[in-house]
Scaffold this motif. Structure first.
Motif, PDB file in Angstrom:
ATOM      1  N   THR A  40       0.819  -1.212   0.000  1.00  0.00           N
ATOM      2  CA  THR A  40       0.000   0.000   0.000  1.00  0.00           C
ATOM      3  C   THR A  40       0.849   1.257   0.000  1.00  0.00           C
ATOM      4  N   ILE A  42       1.863   2.635   2.683  1.00  0.00           N
ATOM      5  CA  ILE A  42       1.599   3.270   3.972  1.00  0.00           C
ATOM      6  C   ILE A  42       1.978   2.266   5.065  1.00  0.00           C
ATOM      7  N   TYR A  73      -6.126   6.342  11.238  1.00  0.00           N
ATOM      8  CA  TYR A  73      -6.174   5.617   9.963  1.00  0.00           C
ATOM      9  C   TYR A  73      -7.558   4.990   9.760  1.00  0.00           C
ATOM     10  N   ASP A 139      -7.373  -2.422  -5.371  1.00  0.00           N
ATOM     11  CA  ASP A 139      -6.331  -1.632  -6.030  1.00  0.00           C
ATOM     12  C   ASP A 139      -6.918  -0.361  -6.644  1.00  0.00           C
ATOM     13  N   TRP A 142      -7.628   1.948  -3.858  1.00  0.00           N
ATOM     14  CA  TRP A 142      -6.406   2.481  -3.278  1.00  0.00           C
ATOM     15  C   TRP A 142      -5.743   3.520  -4.179  1.00  0.00           C
ATOM     16  N   SER A 143      -5.908   3.369  -5.489  1.00  0.00           N
ATOM     17  CA  SER A 143      -5.336   4.357  -6.413  1.00  0.00           C
ATOM     18  C   SER A 143      -5.946   5.739  -6.192  1.00  0.00           C
ATOM     19  N   ARG A 146      -5.321   6.429  -1.417  1.00  0.00           N
ATOM     20  CA  ARG A 146      -4.044   6.441  -0.675  1.00  0.00           C
ATOM     21  C   ARG A 146      -3.567   7.837  -0.323  1.00  0.00           C
ATOM     22  N   GLU A 150      -1.577   9.631   3.180  1.00  0.00           N
ATOM     23  CA  GLU A 150      -0.195  10.071   3.155  1.00  0.00           C
ATOM     24  C   GLU A 150       0.073  11.264   4.061  1.00  0.00           C
TER      25      GLU A 150
END
Length: 153
Positions: A40, A42, A73, A139, A142-143, A146, A150
């Motif tokens: 990930t 992270i 989180y 995925d 997450w794209s 994410r 950060e």
């Protein structure tokens, strides 16, 4: 029953087959990805896939040694729940904090398929058919998501 060696060998064979099956599938950003060990980017936030003799599961796991950051989180993940469920096209099980022997905060969002056995080659198609669309959807989620993680720490 299987010996420990047979169990290990069959499990390893399954992951090799799964990896070969997923290898040609690019990530949402077009890059190559190791699907069974998805990174990930992270720390303390993972995508986990588990398969054993009782079933298979796929999950997002937050395991942070600092309970405040772990909770932060998880709150961020909850804020992104609609996006996650839109990409997955289904509801998953959300589990709030639980303490392990290490004392780390653990949160998870998961989906399980019971009644399949990774040690039974006849079940591999069902297991892969369960995992493939979900890891691809994670995925894709997450794209987009994410970047919200950060800047948290």
């Amino acid at each position: 029953m299987y010996t420990r060696h047979q169990t290990s060998k069959l499990t390893q064979e399954f992951w090799t087959v799964f990896g070969a099956y997923m290898k040609p599938v690019p990530s949402a950003d077009g890059s190559r990805v190791n699907w069974q060990n998805y990174r990930t980017g992270i720390r303390h936030l993972f995508f986990r896939i588990n398969a054993d003799s009782t079933g298979v599961s796929i999950s997002i796991v937050i395991r942070h040694p600092d309970p405040v950051i772990g909770a932060l989180y998880y709150e961020q993940l909850q804020a992104l729940r609609r996006l996650l469920e839109k990409e997955l096209d289904e509801c998953w099980t959300w589990r709030a904090e639980r303490s392990e022997e290490t004392g780390a905060s653990v949160y998870s969002v998961s989906k399980e398929l019971k009644g399949v056995n990774v040690l039974n080659r006849e079940h591999w198609h069902r297991i892969i058919s369960f995992l493939k669309p979900r890891i691809i959807a994670l995925d894709l989620f997450w794209s987009k998501a994410r970047f919200g993680f950060e800047g948290l720490i």
